[in-house]
Design an enzyme around this catalytic site. Structure first.
Site, PDB file in Angstrom:
ATOM      1  N   GLU A 166      -0.830   0.067 -23.095  1.00  0.00           N
ATOM      2  CA  GLU A 166      -0.690   0.690 -21.800  1.00  0.00           C
ATOM      3  C   GLU A 166       0.690   0.157 -21.198  1.00  0.00           C
ATOM      4  O   GLU A 166       1.350   0.846 -20.569  1.00  0.00           O
ATOM      5  CB  GLU A 166      -1.853   0.245 -21.004  1.00  0.00           C
ATOM      6  CG  GLU A 166      -1.644   0.959 -19.468  1.00  0.00           C
ATOM      7  CD  GLU A 166      -2.955   0.272 -18.693  1.00  0.00           C
ATOM      8  OE1 GLU A 166      -3.771  -0.288 -19.035  1.00  0.00           O
ATOM      9  OE2 GLU A 166      -2.577   0.195 -17.495  1.00  0.00           O
ATOM     10  N   ASP A 174       3.348   2.823 -20.498  1.00  0.00           N
ATOM     11  CA  ASP A 174       3.833   3.232 -19.121  1.00  0.00           C
ATOM     12  C   ASP A 174       5.401   3.260 -19.145  1.00  0.00           C
ATOM     13  O   ASP A 174       6.006   3.973 -18.380  1.00  0.00           O
ATOM     14  CB  ASP A 174       3.379   2.060 -18.264  1.00  0.00           C
ATOM     15  CG  ASP A 174       3.955   2.083 -17.016  1.00  0.00           C
ATOM     16  OD1 ASP A 174       3.634   2.811 -16.155  1.00  0.00           O
ATOM     17  OD2 ASP A 174       4.887   1.467 -16.764  1.00  0.00           O
ATOM     18  N   ASP A 202      -5.043   5.056 -17.756  1.00  0.00           N
ATOM     19  CA  ASP A 202      -4.580   4.129 -18.574  1.00  0.00           C
ATOM     20  C   ASP A 202      -4.558   4.448 -20.051  1.00  0.00           C
ATOM     21  O   ASP A 202      -3.499   4.051 -20.716  1.00  0.00           O
ATOM     22  CB  ASP A 202      -5.721   2.803 -18.294  1.00  0.00           C
ATOM     23  CG  ASP A 202      -5.362   2.410 -16.794  1.00  0.00           C
ATOM     24  OD1 ASP A 202      -4.521   2.798 -15.984  1.00  0.00           O
ATOM     25  OD2 ASP A 202      -6.182   1.630 -16.615  1.00  0.00           O
ATOM     26  N   GLU A 259      -1.387   6.505 -21.061  1.00  0.00           N
ATOM     27  CA  GLU A 259      -0.224   5.441 -21.334  1.00  0.00           C
ATOM     28  C   GLU A 259      -0.317   4.711 -22.563  1.00  0.00           C
ATOM     29  O   GLU A 259       0.541   4.356 -23.346  1.00  0.00           O
ATOM     30  CB  GLU A 259       0.002   4.591 -20.076  1.00  0.00           C
ATOM     31  CG  GLU A 259       0.157   5.106 -18.940  1.00  0.00           C
ATOM     32  CD  GLU A 259       0.408   4.292 -17.692  1.00  0.00           C
ATOM     33  OE1 GLU A 259       1.452   4.629 -16.667  1.00  0.00           O
ATOM     34  OE2 GLU A 259      -0.161   3.173 -17.544  1.00  0.00           O
TER      35      GLU A 259
END
Lengths: 219, 219
Positions: free
Chosen positions: B32, B36, B105, B108
């Site tokens: 994640e 991101d 989450d 990502e």
């Protein structure tokens, strides 16, 4: 800009990256936006690969240290960006913090400009070159906050009472003792346990166990 | 995961990306973190190219809308991520907001996994595919705050008094009038000017002029 390590095909991109908004409408702010996202990705990817055991929170914290204004301003100084910056007349005399933030922004803008002038591979190699020693110097152990501190911060941020460490047993002779600790946290139904060759070590272990439970809880 | 639009070479990466931390230590948090940063870059680059006239602040605001949890949770639903998520027993029954944040989450994390399984070009194409309609729908004009609002917010955030708009002249016949406005801002040594075919338009222009001076000042 021979220290930068990149020769621009389109020199107007380089110029734009070094043009502060005090010069007028054509300035480096948009390039800074783009470069910031590239920098964040390049550092994230490096840290991800460099520290396969680090948790997400640790990676975020390490990255924050690398991309903060202070670090970027240092890099700008190492690369002599100050000599090439184009500032409006009002900014020429400004010093100190303001100048640092202008320098930091210009590093991100140059990264954005290099990317547009070339590609991600080139931009990444350049950034990692600038950061080489900084990244190699990171000491994961040292940068990690200890578990008791992390537990305390976790609870404080949720307005919870502080944990209570209870020494329940000490075994063994002096110099070879084992300490047994219970860590009581109001949010947890049961105390967590820790043991170690010192009281502090046992507390750290109990705190780490509590954090793990809380992190599963909180998600 | 046929809706996702990507076939993993290494299916364990895909599995890991869909494993919530409630399942234990091997979970998607690190992916994640990586994903991101890739998402932020891909959206930044698209907006940068899509809106060549947008200023940095506007680009930041547009991106924030695209990468926020709510949007990511929507995407996760469109791609049916919920059917593939691996949750610990404690999380299986949780619903609502908590579930949305887990879904967000996971988007990502999947981006991070796709990148590791392939390369940036592939990850970017995939992300832009998921976002295609959202990005095409952005209306820069509509999303832009008007200059008077921006000036007011700028001053309020610095605890400054509100600006004062003074009508100094109206020229021309009805239906073809020109309005002249002075905008007085305490932080600025001189009032800024605006003219327009309506009072409001003239005020907007004077406000924009004030913002430009203030933004040069504040840097």
């Amino acid at each position: 800009m021979h220290k930068v390590g990149y020769e621009f095909k389109d020199s107007s991109l380089c110029e734009l990256a070094l043009t502060h908004r005090s010069c007028g409408k054509r300035n480096n702010e948009r390039l800074e936006f783009l470069g910031d996202s590239i920098l964040n990705f390049v550092i994230a990817e490096d840290l991800y690969a460099r520290f396969p055991q680090a948790r997400e929170g640790e990676l975020s914290r390490l990255r924050a240290g690398q991309v903060k204004g202070e670090t970027l301003a240092e890099i700008a100084r190492e690369l002599n960006f100050g000599d090439y910056l184009r500032l409006g007349s009002g900014e020429l005399k400004s010093g100190g913090f303001r100048r640092d933030s202008i320098l930091a922004d210009s590093v991100e803008a140059v990264i954005g400009a290099v990317y547009l002038d070339s590609d991600m591979e080139t931009a990444r190699a350049l950034v990692l070159g600038w950061y080489k020693e900084r990244l190699e110097k990171i000491n994961l152990k040292k940068s990690q906050k200890d578990s008791k501190t992390r537990l305390q911060e976790f609870l404080q941020s949720r307005r919870q009472p502080l944990p209570n460490y209870e020494l329940v047993k000490v075994e063994g002779e002096a110099h070879e003792q084992t300490f047994y600790i219970l860590c009581h946290v109001e949010m947890l139904p049961k105390a967590t346990k820790g043991k170690g060759s010192s009281r502090r070590q046992a507390e750290q272990e109990a705190a780490r166990a509590a954090i793990e439970l809380l992190q599963v809880e909180k998600s």
